[in-house]
Design a protein around this motif. Structure first.
Motif, PDB file in Angstrom:
ATOM      1  N   LYS A 260     -23.796 -13.967  10.563  1.00 28.68           N
ATOM      2  CA  LYS A 260     -24.578 -13.024  12.099  1.00 28.68           C
ATOM      3  C   LYS A 260     -24.350 -11.384  11.450  1.00 28.68           C
ATOM      4  O   LYS A 260     -25.117 -11.151  12.376  1.00 28.68           O
ATOM      5  CB  LYS A 260     -23.943 -14.454  13.055  1.00 28.68           C
ATOM      6  CG  LYS A 260     -25.557 -13.899  14.066  1.00 28.68           C
ATOM      7  CD  LYS A 260     -24.695 -14.723  14.997  1.00 28.68           C
ATOM      8  CE  LYS A 260     -24.674 -16.337  14.944  1.00 28.68           C
ATOM      9  NZ  LYS A 260     -24.848 -17.113  16.128  1.00 28.68           N
ATOM     10  N   ASN A 261     -23.013 -11.306  11.195  1.00 33.51           N
ATOM     11  CA  ASN A 261     -23.029 -10.342  11.430  1.00 33.51           C
ATOM     12  C   ASN A 261     -23.230  -8.904  10.818  1.00 33.51           C
ATOM     13  O   ASN A 261     -22.227  -8.182  10.386  1.00 33.51           O
ATOM     14  CB  ASN A 261     -21.355  -9.717  12.335  1.00 33.51           C
ATOM     15  CG  ASN A 261     -21.562 -10.842  13.940  1.00 33.51           C
ATOM     16  OD1 ASN A 261     -22.247 -10.971  14.314  1.00 33.51           O
ATOM     17  ND2 ASN A 261     -19.855 -10.813  14.184  1.00 33.51           N
ATOM     18  N   ARG A 262     -23.720  -9.593   9.902  1.00 34.58           N
ATOM     19  CA  ARG A 262     -24.218  -8.723   8.253  1.00 34.58           C
ATOM     20  C   ARG A 262     -25.142  -7.817   8.608  1.00 34.58           C
ATOM     21  O   ARG A 262     -25.921  -7.741   9.424  1.00 34.58           O
ATOM     22  CB  ARG A 262     -24.122  -9.627   7.196  1.00 34.58           C
ATOM     23  CG  ARG A 262     -22.736  -9.960   6.800  1.00 34.58           C
ATOM     24  CD  ARG A 262     -23.268 -10.895   5.547  1.00 34.58           C
ATOM     25  NE  ARG A 262     -22.016 -11.979   5.159  1.00 34.58           N
ATOM     26  CZ  ARG A 262     -21.778 -12.448   3.970  1.00 34.58           C
ATOM     27  NH1 ARG A 262     -22.967 -12.626   2.606  1.00 34.58           N
ATOM     28  NH2 ARG A 262     -20.584 -12.797   3.599  1.00 34.58           N
ATOM     29  N   PRO A 263     -25.225  -6.589   8.259  1.00 35.62           N
ATOM     30  CA  PRO A 263     -26.440  -5.368   8.345  1.00 35.62           C
ATOM     31  C   PRO A 263     -27.812  -5.728   7.993  1.00 35.62           C
ATOM     32  O   PRO A 263     -28.406  -5.754   8.272  1.00 35.62           O
ATOM     33  CB  PRO A 263     -25.651  -4.444   7.790  1.00 35.62           C
ATOM     34  CG  PRO A 263     -24.354  -4.235   7.865  1.00 35.62           C
ATOM     35  CD  PRO A 263     -24.295  -5.728   7.541  1.00 35.62           C
ATOM     36  N   GLU A 264     -27.375  -6.489   7.033  1.00 38.06           N
ATOM     37  CA  GLU A 264     -28.562  -7.313   5.384  1.00 38.06           C
ATOM     38  C   GLU A 264     -29.604  -8.044   6.629  1.00 38.06           C
ATOM     39  O   GLU A 264     -30.120  -8.416   5.860  1.00 38.06           O
ATOM     40  CB  GLU A 264     -28.037  -7.283   3.989  1.00 38.06           C
ATOM     41  CG  GLU A 264     -26.728  -9.166   4.173  1.00 38.06           C
ATOM     42  CD  GLU A 264     -25.520  -8.017   4.058  1.00 38.06           C
ATOM     43  OE1 GLU A 264     -24.879  -9.019   3.375  1.00 38.06           O
ATOM     44  OE2 GLU A 264     -25.276  -6.818   5.034  1.00 38.06           O
TER      45      GLU A 264
END
Length: 395
Positions: free
Chosen positions: A290-294
């Motif tokens: 959920k918190n990944r930039p991609e």
């Protein structure tokens, strides 16, 4: 045999010191137990026994009540001190070693507004080569010279070098900063307003928040958008101030808001759908991704594509009504006129180059803003952790 009758009378008397002063019970220092004083006079034996028992029980109850009050007061003091310790910020040297904790010290509203401005500026700068290529193609079409996308990219690099791809980017960034800041910040505000009593935000609430955010940002920055369009399509004016003065002198103040109705109607569903789909898709992503930039970038690209396909015809109508000398007086006139002249395809004229220009911009903007929000939450956790560690060391 004579029977003696005794009567008992109890009284609550905390011990006093030899000198005059308040009772020791209420002084600071070691706790001194209170006692009951009992006086007896002759009466019946049964009544005397009952009176003695009643006096002792009453004294015990009063002593327990006094101890409970003191314990409650001490507990309240302890709780207050604990809360004060939790609010005590770490020293500056410790905060400098944890930069994310410093971010948590910035007021939430100011941080969100700045994040919206920065996200818009970053997205516009990254996609500036696409904007510049689009402008070259528009200029080629005006000169009745067809220019392909790849040909336009090659021409810019050959004639102006690498910096040519960012030519005119600064005015674009200056224009987009207030628009993006107001839009993204107001969306967070409207989400709080439309939140239900149980704290949850429904799909309708997200759509309403997005629509209100889009209309708010459009109202604030609409005159700049009209000036930009006039400057791009009209010849003979070298600066924005000259275009603005001519519009004010020849067409009046209302010309700065020409086509505002279609713009509000067009931007409201676009932002509503875009932001709502983005939030819902992010919410359905597994927690570890959920918190990944991609993840944010892919989600933002899909939501922007869906919103663009849904709302592009209204954007076409808006551009037609902003032009000087437009024959259309209302949204319905514009829609029927475009369909009559060019068919349904006319409502999607310029969709591909517009999508190539706007989809990356919208995706990067939402990704940057979401990343900053994640950093803010991480910074708050970091600050809470530092405060807790300092409190444990103190205790």
């Amino acid at each position: 045999m004579s029977h003696r009758r005794v009567e008992a009378c109890d009284s609550w008397r905390p011990p006093r010191s030899a000198r005059a002063g308040p009772p020791l019970l209420f002084r600071a220092g070691p706790r001194v137990p209170a006692f009951a004083s009992l006086s007896v006079r002759e009466t019946g034996e049964a009544a005397a026994a009952a009176a003695v028992a009643e006096a002792v029980e009453a004294a015990a109850q009063r002593a327990a009540a006094g101890a409970g009050a003191r314990g409650e007061e001490e507990g309240t003091t302890t709780t207050t001190k604990k809360k004060s310790a939790q609010r005590r910020l770490p020293p500056a040297a410790q905060l400098l070693r944890h930069p994310l904790a410093l971010l948590a010290l910035v007021p939430n509203s100011a941080a969100l507004f700045a994040a919206g401005a920065g996200a818009g500026a970053a997205a516009k700068t990254v996609t500036a080569p696409l904007d510049r290529t689009h402008s070259v193609r528009v200029a080629g079409e005006s000169a009745k010279k067809g220019v392909g996308f790849l040909e336009a990219i090659a021409d810019i690099g050959k004639e102006e070098g690498l910096k040519g791809y960012w030519k005119g980017n600064l005015p674009q960034v200056i224009r987009i900063i207030p628009y993006s800041a107001v839009q993204l910040f107001s969306y967070e505000v409207y989400k709080k307003i439309f939140r239900r009593k149980d704290g949850e935000l429904s799909v309708f609430g997200r759509l309403a928040a997005g629509a209100c955010a889009g209309m708010t940002s459009t109202l604030v920055t609409y005159p700049l958008d009209v000036l930009r369009l006039r400057l791009a399509v009209q010849s003979g004016h070298s600066t924005m101030s000259q275009v603005a003065l001519n519009m004010l002198r020849e067409e009046g103040l209302a010309s700065f808001y020409g086509g505002l109705g279609p713009s509000l109607i067009g931007i409201a569903p676009y932002i509503a759908v875009n932001f709502c789909v983005f939030d819902l898709m992010k919410k359905s992503v597994p927690e570890k991704y959920k918190n990944r930039p991609e993840t944010s970038l892919a989600t933002a690209l899909l939501s922007a594509t869906f919103a663009t396909l849904t709302c592009y015809p209204l954007d076409t109508v808006r551009r037609q009504m902003q032009m000087k000398g437009t024959p259309y007086n209302s949204i319905f006139d514009a829609i029927s006129g475009i369909v009559e002249h060019d068919g349904l395809v006319g409502l999607y004229r310029g969709f591909v180059p517009n999508a190539l220009k706007n989809l990356p911009n919208s995706s990067i903007k939402l990704t940057a803003f979401d990343t900053v929000k994640t950093l803010m939450a991480t910074g708050q956790k970091e600050l809470d952790k530092l405060i807790q560690e300092n409190e444990e060391k103190t205790n």
